[in-house]
Design a protein around this motif. Structure first.
Motif, PDB file in Angstrom:
ATOM      1  N   PHE A  92       0.845  -1.199   0.000  1.00 56.74           N
ATOM      2  CA  PHE A  92       0.000   0.000   0.000  1.00 56.74           C
ATOM      3  C   PHE A  92       0.877   1.244   0.000  1.00 56.74           C
ATOM      4  O   PHE A  92       2.087   1.165   0.231  1.00 56.74           O
ATOM      5  CB  PHE A  92      -0.976   0.009   1.186  1.00 56.74           C
ATOM      6  N   GLY A  93       0.234   2.399  -0.304  1.00 55.50           N
ATOM      7  CA  GLY A  93       0.966   3.661  -0.309  1.00 55.50           C
ATOM      8  C   GLY A  93       1.508   4.025  -1.668  1.00 55.50           C
ATOM      9  O   GLY A  93       2.203   5.038  -1.821  1.00 55.50           O
ATOM     10  N   GLU A  94       1.183   3.202  -2.702  1.00 55.08           N
ATOM     11  CA  GLU A  94       1.716   3.474  -4.041  1.00 55.08           C
ATOM     12  C   GLU A  94       0.990   4.624  -4.724  1.00 55.08           C
ATOM     13  O   GLU A  94       1.577   5.340  -5.537  1.00 55.08           O
ATOM     14  CB  GLU A  94       1.635   2.201  -4.912  1.00 55.08           C
ATOM     15  N   ALA A  96      -0.305   7.647  -3.776  1.00 52.66           N
ATOM     16  CA  ALA A  96       0.182   9.015  -3.569  1.00 52.66           C
ATOM     17  C   ALA A  96       1.542   9.217  -4.262  1.00 52.66           C
ATOM     18  O   ALA A  96       1.818  10.290  -4.799  1.00 52.66           O
ATOM     19  CB  ALA A  96       0.299   9.319  -2.080  1.00 52.66           C
ATOM     20  N   ARG A 103      -2.420  11.290   0.340  1.00 49.66           N
ATOM     21  CA  ARG A 103      -2.877   9.937   0.656  1.00 49.66           C
ATOM     22  C   ARG A 103      -4.388   9.847   0.455  1.00 49.66           C
ATOM     23  O   ARG A 103      -5.140  10.667   0.983  1.00 49.66           O
ATOM     24  CB  ARG A 103      -2.552   9.594   2.111  1.00 49.66           C
ATOM     25  N   SER A 104      -4.831   8.823  -0.283  1.00 54.55           N
ATOM     26  CA  SER A 104      -6.251   8.690  -0.636  1.00 54.55           C
ATOM     27  C   SER A 104      -7.057   7.994   0.452  1.00 54.55           C
ATOM     28  O   SER A 104      -8.276   7.902   0.355  1.00 54.55           O
ATOM     29  CB  SER A 104      -6.375   7.900  -1.937  1.00 54.55           C
ATOM     30  N   ASP A 147     -12.244   1.214  -7.251  1.00 50.44           N
ATOM     31  CA  ASP A 147     -12.822   0.361  -6.228  1.00 50.44           C
ATOM     32  C   ASP A 147     -13.194   1.180  -4.986  1.00 50.44           C
ATOM     33  O   ASP A 147     -14.291   1.065  -4.443  1.00 50.44           O
ATOM     34  CB  ASP A 147     -11.736  -0.674  -5.889  1.00 50.44           C
ATOM     35  N   SER A 148     -12.285   2.047  -4.551  1.00 57.03           N
ATOM     36  CA  SER A 148     -12.526   2.866  -3.365  1.00 57.03           C
ATOM     37  C   SER A 148     -13.646   3.852  -3.599  1.00 57.03           C
ATOM     38  O   SER A 148     -14.454   4.100  -2.710  1.00 57.03           O
ATOM     39  CB  SER A 148     -11.263   3.642  -2.987  1.00 57.03           C
TER      40      SER A 148
HETATM   41  P1  CMP Z   1      -2.148   6.032  -1.041  1.00 60.64           P
HETATM   42  O1  CMP Z   1      -3.224   6.865  -1.654  1.00 60.64           O
HETATM   43  O2  CMP Z   1      -0.769   6.479  -1.133  1.00 60.64           O
HETATM   44  O3  CMP Z   1      -2.518   5.856   0.517  1.00 60.64           O
HETATM   45  C1  CMP Z   1      -3.645   5.048   0.857  1.00 60.64           C
HETATM   46  C2  CMP Z   1      -3.443   3.702   0.262  1.00 60.64           C
HETATM   47  O4  CMP Z   1      -4.476   2.769   0.463  1.00 60.64           O
HETATM   48  C3  CMP Z   1      -3.378   3.821  -1.276  1.00 60.64           C
HETATM   49  O5  CMP Z   1      -2.224   4.545  -1.628  1.00 60.64           O
HETATM   50  C4  CMP Z   1      -3.457   2.371  -1.679  1.00 60.64           C
HETATM   51  O6  CMP Z   1      -2.210   1.755  -1.539  1.00 60.64           O
HETATM   52  C5  CMP Z   1      -4.399   1.826  -0.607  1.00 60.64           C
HETATM   53  N1  CMP Z   1      -5.748   1.667  -1.156  1.00 60.64           N
HETATM   54  C6  CMP Z   1      -6.626   2.650  -1.457  1.00 60.64           C
HETATM   55  N2  CMP Z   1      -7.761   2.132  -1.944  1.00 60.64           N
HETATM   56  C7  CMP Z   1      -7.601   0.785  -1.941  1.00 60.64           C
HETATM   57  C8  CMP Z   1      -8.430  -0.325  -2.329  1.00 60.64           C
HETATM   58  N3  CMP Z   1      -9.649  -0.151  -2.822  1.00 60.64           N
HETATM   59  N4  CMP Z   1      -7.908  -1.575  -2.197  1.00 60.64           N
HETATM   60  C9  CMP Z   1      -6.680  -1.765  -1.691  1.00 60.64           C
HETATM   61  N5  CMP Z   1      -5.865  -0.767  -1.315  1.00 60.64           N
HETATM   62  C10 CMP Z   1      -6.315   0.491  -1.431  1.00 60.64           C
END
Ligand code: CMP
Length: 153
Positions: A92-94, A96, A103-104, A147-148
């Motif tokens: 995770f964290g990719e 941003a 960060r989402s 998805d989110s």
């Molecule tokens: P980032 O936006 O950097 O920080 C929040 C992280 O949550 C995001 O990167 C993804 O790595 C992870 N993430 C966000 N939405 C989803 C999802 N629907 N499924 C799995 N991982 C998610």
């Protein structure tokens, strides 16, 4: 959060984990060895937050052990909705780092959790040395974003 030492055993596990994550698999051993010295290992308690939605992204994470929950909050007054859980070998964290957006989502730990951490510059270096991997990572980030947005409505 506690910083742990990355010993030979952890390096071995990480190298195997990276090979198990499909798009890391094309990395050559030499490429993996270049980033391994920069990888950090952190330990979190259940309930502890790794980072919050809206923060600036400065690192990429791979779950070594335990489980994290991804929560998205729409608007300032709403509660967060859990959109995913991730376990060992998942990252995770990719998002941003790829989009240079905040960060989402908020990531917190459901269990005692250990994560491998790659700071942004080392993450970028790894992607630059492997364009195929960067493209696959973009695809996954786009799918997660969609998805989110569906699940947090
Ligand atoms: P980032 O936006 O950097 O920080 C929040 C992280 O949550 C995001 O990167 C993804 O790595 C992870 N993430 C966000 N939405 C989803 C999802 N629907 N499924 C799995 N991982 C998610």
């Amino acid at each position: 959060m506690r910083n742990l030492n990355v010993g030979a055993a952890e390096v071995g596990v990480l190298a195997r984990m990276l090979r198990g994550i499909e798009f890391f698999a094309p990395l050559t051993m030499a490429q993996i060895e270049k980033v391994l010295p920069y990888i950090l290992l952190q330990a979190y308690e259940p309930g502890e937050v790794v980072f919050k939605q809206g923060q600036v992204g400065d690192a990429f994470y791979i779950v070594y052990s335990g489980r994290v929950e991804i929560k998205v909050r729409k608007g300032l007054l709403s509660f967060g909705k859990a959109v995913a859980q991730l376990g060992p070998g998942q990252f995770f964290g990719e998002m941003a780092l790829l989009s240079a957006e905040p960060r989402s989502a908020t990531v917190s730990c459901l269990e005692p959790t250990q994560v491998f951490v790659l700071v942004a510059s080392d993450f970028q270096f790894t992607l630059r040395s492997n364009p195929g991997m960067a493209a696959e990572m973009q695809r996954i980030a786009a799918r997660r974003k969609f998805d989110s947005s569906q699940k947090s409505r």
